[in-house]
Design a protein around this motif. Structure first.
Motif, PDB file in Angstrom:
ATOM      1  N   GLY A 143       0.821  -1.210   0.000  1.00 12.36           N
ATOM      2  CA  GLY A 143       0.000   0.000   0.000  1.00 12.36           C
ATOM      3  C   GLY A 143       0.853   1.258   0.000  1.00 12.36           C
ATOM      4  O   GLY A 143       0.559   2.224  -0.714  1.00 12.36           O
ATOM      5  N   LEU A 144       1.924   1.248   0.792  1.00  9.63           N
ATOM      6  CA  LEU A 144       2.828   2.404   0.823  1.00  9.63           C
ATOM      7  C   LEU A 144       3.476   2.634  -0.535  1.00  9.63           C
ATOM      8  O   LEU A 144       3.704   3.775  -0.938  1.00  9.63           O
ATOM      9  N   ARG A 145       3.737   1.569  -1.242  1.00 13.36           N
ATOM     10  CA  ARG A 145       4.419   1.700  -2.543  1.00 13.36           C
ATOM     11  C   ARG A 145       3.474   2.173  -3.643  1.00 13.36           C
ATOM     12  O   ARG A 145       3.847   2.970  -4.504  1.00 13.36           O
ATOM     13  N   PHE A 146       2.224   1.695  -3.615  1.00 15.18           N
ATOM     14  CA  PHE A 146       1.360   1.923  -4.761  1.00 15.18           C
ATOM     15  C   PHE A 146       0.100   2.742  -4.494  1.00 15.18           C
ATOM     16  O   PHE A 146      -0.419   3.375  -5.388  1.00 15.18           O
ATOM     17  N   LYS A 147      -0.432   2.722  -3.260  1.00 11.73           N
ATOM     18  CA  LYS A 147      -1.691   3.431  -3.013  1.00 11.73           C
ATOM     19  C   LYS A 147      -1.820   3.766  -1.532  1.00 11.73           C
ATOM     20  O   LYS A 147      -2.559   3.120  -0.786  1.00 11.73           O
ATOM     21  N   VAL A 148      -1.130   4.810  -1.127  1.00 11.75           N
ATOM     22  CA  VAL A 148      -1.046   5.168   0.283  1.00 11.75           C
ATOM     23  C   VAL A 148      -2.426   5.464   0.879  1.00 11.75           C
ATOM     24  O   VAL A 148      -2.723   5.061   2.002  1.00 11.75           O
ATOM     25  N   ASP A 149      -3.258   6.160   0.123  1.00 11.77           N
ATOM     26  CA  ASP A 149      -4.553   6.558   0.680  1.00 11.77           C
ATOM     27  C   ASP A 149      -5.506   5.387   0.890  1.00 11.77           C
ATOM     28  O   ASP A 149      -6.532   5.521   1.550  1.00 11.77           O
ATOM     29  N   PHE A 206       9.484 -10.171   9.044  1.00  9.81           N
ATOM     30  CA  PHE A 206      10.755  -9.949   8.362  1.00  9.81           C
ATOM     31  C   PHE A 206      10.831 -10.666   7.019  1.00  9.81           C
ATOM     32  O   PHE A 206      11.497 -10.168   6.094  1.00  9.81           O
ATOM     33  N   VAL A 207      10.160 -11.783   6.886  1.00 12.03           N
ATOM     34  CA  VAL A 207      10.080 -12.419   5.557  1.00 12.03           C
ATOM     35  C   VAL A 207       9.332 -11.501   4.599  1.00 12.03           C
ATOM     36  O   VAL A 207       9.743 -11.302   3.447  1.00 12.03           O
ATOM     37  N   ALA A 208       8.235 -10.906   5.062  1.00 14.35           N
ATOM     38  CA  ALA A 208       7.467  -9.977   4.229  1.00 14.35           C
ATOM     39  C   ALA A 208       8.301  -8.762   3.849  1.00 14.35           C
ATOM     40  O   ALA A 208       8.274  -8.298   2.700  1.00 14.35           O
ATOM     41  N   ALA A 209       9.050  -8.222   4.808  1.00 10.45           N
ATOM     42  CA  ALA A 209       9.881  -7.046   4.535  1.00 10.45           C
ATOM     43  C   ALA A 209      10.954  -7.351   3.504  1.00 10.45           C
ATOM     44  O   ALA A 209      11.220  -6.533   2.606  1.00 10.45           O
ATOM     45  N   ALA A 210      11.557  -8.541   3.620  1.00 12.56           N
ATOM     46  CA  ALA A 210      12.588  -8.923   2.657  1.00 12.56           C
ATOM     47  C   ALA A 210      12.002  -9.100   1.260  1.00 12.56           C
ATOM     48  O   ALA A 210      12.578  -8.647   0.256  1.00 12.56           O
ATOM     49  N   LEU A 211      10.855  -9.743   1.174  1.00  9.34           N
ATOM     50  CA  LEU A 211      10.216  -9.938  -0.129  1.00  9.34           C
ATOM     51  C   LEU A 211       9.779  -8.601  -0.724  1.00  9.34           C
ATOM     52  O   LEU A 211       9.978  -8.345  -1.920  1.00  9.34           O
ATOM     53  N   ALA A 212       9.186  -7.747   0.095  1.00  9.74           N
ATOM     54  CA  ALA A 212       8.685  -6.459  -0.394  1.00  9.74           C
ATOM     55  C   ALA A 212       9.810  -5.594  -0.942  1.00  9.74           C
ATOM     56  O   ALA A 212       9.614  -4.842  -1.905  1.00  9.74           O
ATOM     57  N   PHE A 216       8.534  -4.839  -4.582  1.00 12.21           N
ATOM     58  CA  PHE A 216       7.937  -3.518  -4.760  1.00 12.21           C
ATOM     59  C   PHE A 216       8.968  -2.433  -5.093  1.00 12.21           C
ATOM     60  O   PHE A 216       8.710  -1.254  -4.900  1.00 12.21           O
ATOM     61  N   THR A 217      10.130  -2.822  -5.599  1.00 11.14           N
ATOM     62  CA  THR A 217      11.151  -1.818  -5.884  1.00 11.14           C
ATOM     63  C   THR A 217      10.666  -0.805  -6.913  1.00 11.14           C
ATOM     64  O   THR A 217      10.871   0.385  -6.772  1.00 11.14           O
ATOM     65  N   GLN A 218      10.028  -1.269  -7.957  1.00 15.55           N
ATOM     66  CA  GLN A 218       9.472  -0.376  -8.970  1.00 15.55           C
ATOM     67  C   GLN A 218       8.398  -1.121  -9.740  1.00 15.55           C
ATOM     68  O   GLN A 218       8.444  -2.350  -9.847  1.00 15.55           O
TER      69      GLN A 218
END
Length: 232
Positions: A143-149, A206-212, A216-218
């Motif tokens: 959500g932070l990467r693509f659609k914050v609202d 932390f698995v989610a953070a590593a994958l994201a 979600f880099t670009q």
């Protein structure tokens, strides 16, 4: 403590307190109104998803609306939260969660602090918590990467869904887990089961953070030719 940090900590503590009061209070109410476990779970699910939407919308601009130690730790690891704020944030969340449990008990005229007797143990439960927390963090970071609202709705809907597709009913939050060990009601968890849930939650986060970080880099470039078109 700066005024800004104090406001952020109050937002985190207050938000976690209201979240836990909703989880515990709606669980008590649902259990009193129905003997059907599925109906009680539904009565617990809808208020939780709804209050998350409200809390993230109104408190997100103040503190980020973490209400969750693993979210705070992941944000600090991503350097999106100052390291000095981690312990105060986590302390405010845990304290707020405990206050939320006490408040829920007071509203229903129950003993203010209890030790839960609800067994939530075993590899399936721990896997469920890892999956629930993985999904929550992936939802937030996506959500932070693509659609914050859309984050308030995304998180509310995700948790509502995870109540039903995980064996643990998706705690996905160490502060909430600790607070729920202090209620011997529908939403409780035995204190002895808490450490295993927390470990699973940290692992999933932390698995989610590593994958994201990779996923979600670009955005994928969709404007060029597809593989099939390029072969023509």
């Amino acid at each position: 403590m700066t005024t800004d940090l104090a406001r952020r900590l109050l937002a985190e503590g207050l938000g976690t307190a209201i979240l836990v009061a909703t989880v515990v209070g709606s669980g008590i109410m649902a259990d009193r109104l129905s003997d059907d476990v599925a109906v009680s779970l539904l009565g617990n699910t809808i208020p939780t998803g709804a209050i998350l939407f409200v809390l993230i919308t109104i408190l997100g601009p103040l503190s980020g609306a973490h209400f969750n130690p693993v979210v705070t730790i992941v944000f600090a690891a991503r350097r999106e939260l100052a390291a000095f704020a981690v312990i105060p944030y986590v302390s405010a969340q845990i304290a707020g969660g405990i206050v939320g449990t006490i408040l829920a008990h007071a509203m229903f005229e129950l003993p203010l602090l209890q030790a839960s007797a609800t067994v939530r143990s075993g590899s399936a439960q721990w896997l469920a918590e890892a999956v629930a927390t993985f999904g929550l963090l992936l939802t937030i970071l996506g959500g932070l990467r693509f659609k914050v609202d859309a984050i308030p709705a995304l998180v509310g809907f995700y948790i509502a869904a995870a109540y039903w597709f995980t064996a643990s009913t998706s705690f996905a939050n160490p502060a909430v887990t600790i607070a729920r060990s202090l209620t011997d009601s529908f939403s409780g968890i035995r204190p002895v089961d808490v450490p295993y849930f927390v470990i699973a939650q940290i692992f999933g986060a932390f698995v989610a953070a590593a994958l994201a970080r990779w996923l979600f880099t670009q955005p994928i470039n969709q404007s060029g030719p597809t593989r099939a078109q390029g072969a023509d």
